[in-house]
Design a protein around this motif. Structure first.
Motif, PDB file in Angstrom:
ATOM      1  N   LEU A 125      32.448  50.244  29.475  1.00 49.67           N
ATOM      2  CA  LEU A 125      32.076  49.404  30.604  1.00 49.67           C
ATOM      3  C   LEU A 125      32.339  50.071  31.951  1.00 49.67           C
ATOM      4  O   LEU A 125      31.598  49.864  32.905  1.00 49.67           O
ATOM      5  N   ASP A 126      33.418  50.852  32.024  1.00 55.19           N
ATOM      6  CA  ASP A 126      33.751  51.496  33.293  1.00 55.19           C
ATOM      7  C   ASP A 126      34.791  52.574  33.045  1.00 55.19           C
ATOM      8  O   ASP A 126      35.389  52.638  31.971  1.00 55.19           O
ATOM      9  N   HIS A 127      34.955  53.404  34.023  1.00 48.64           N
ATOM     10  CA  HIS A 127      36.047  54.387  34.070  1.00 48.64           C
ATOM     11  C   HIS A 127      36.587  54.283  35.489  1.00 48.64           C
ATOM     12  O   HIS A 127      35.845  54.474  36.453  1.00 48.64           O
ATOM     13  N   LEU A 128      37.844  53.915  35.610  1.00 47.76           N
ATOM     14  CA  LEU A 128      38.473  53.782  36.922  1.00 47.76           C
ATOM     15  C   LEU A 128      39.436  54.927  37.160  1.00 47.76           C
ATOM     16  O   LEU A 128      40.195  55.300  36.270  1.00 47.76           O
ATOM     17  N   ILE A 129      39.392  55.457  38.366  1.00 46.71           N
ATOM     18  CA  ILE A 129      40.438  56.341  38.853  1.00 46.71           C
ATOM     19  C   ILE A 129      41.224  55.482  39.828  1.00 46.71           C
ATOM     20  O   ILE A 129      40.649  54.887  40.743  1.00 46.71           O
TER      21      ILE A 129
END
Length: 146
Positions: A125-129
């Motif tokens: 769904l997402d990749h957050l930094i």
């Protein structure tokens, strides 16, 4: 010759699961589950595991590294997702420097993880930094839609 028996187990005991509907809510959940004393000290990677309703099943600590990198093992990500019967995952890691721009390696690991997840019908769904002061969302920036 006797071989070792492998056991796989999964349980969830939380009745009121948190549903993720936007990146701001996601970032808030991530910060509540991160040691803010070390977020600027060393890089860590985690995955959030979700059911088909985008409700959080749990969070898994993938790795802790040094000041500028950590290991993200796609096989481990997928094995955890499969063991927990997750329909979707969100990859998260911090940049101790506070610079939220993705590195070339961040872009490559996102692309490879998405491809691997697609093969197993699991959504990335997402990749957050993340940092103490903000986040970079690969979904929001249109990188996961390419």
């Amino acid at each position: 010759m006797k071989i070792s028996e492998i056991q796989v187990s999964y349980s969830t005991n939380k009745l009121n699961k948190i549903k993720i509907s936007n990146t701001e809510d996601l970032y808030s959940v991530v910060l509540k589950n991160w040691n803010l004393n070390t977020i600027e000290l060393f890089e860590e990677a985690k995955i959030i595991l979700l059911n088909n309703n985008n409700s959080i099943l749990g969070i898994y600590n993938l790795s802790k590294g040094g000041v500028s990198s950590t290991i993200i093992d796609i096989r481990l990500i997928l094995s955890i997702a499969l063991k927990t019967n997750s329909s979707a995952i969100i990859l998260i890691h911090n940049h101790p420097s506070g610079n939220l721009n993705p590195s070339k390696n961040d872009l490559e690991i996102t692309k490879t993880t998405k491809e691997a997840c697609n093969l197993l019908n699991i959504k990335l769904l997402d990749h957050l930094i993340v940092s103490k002061n903000g986040y970079y969302s690969f979904l929001k920036e249109g990188i996961l839609t390419k």
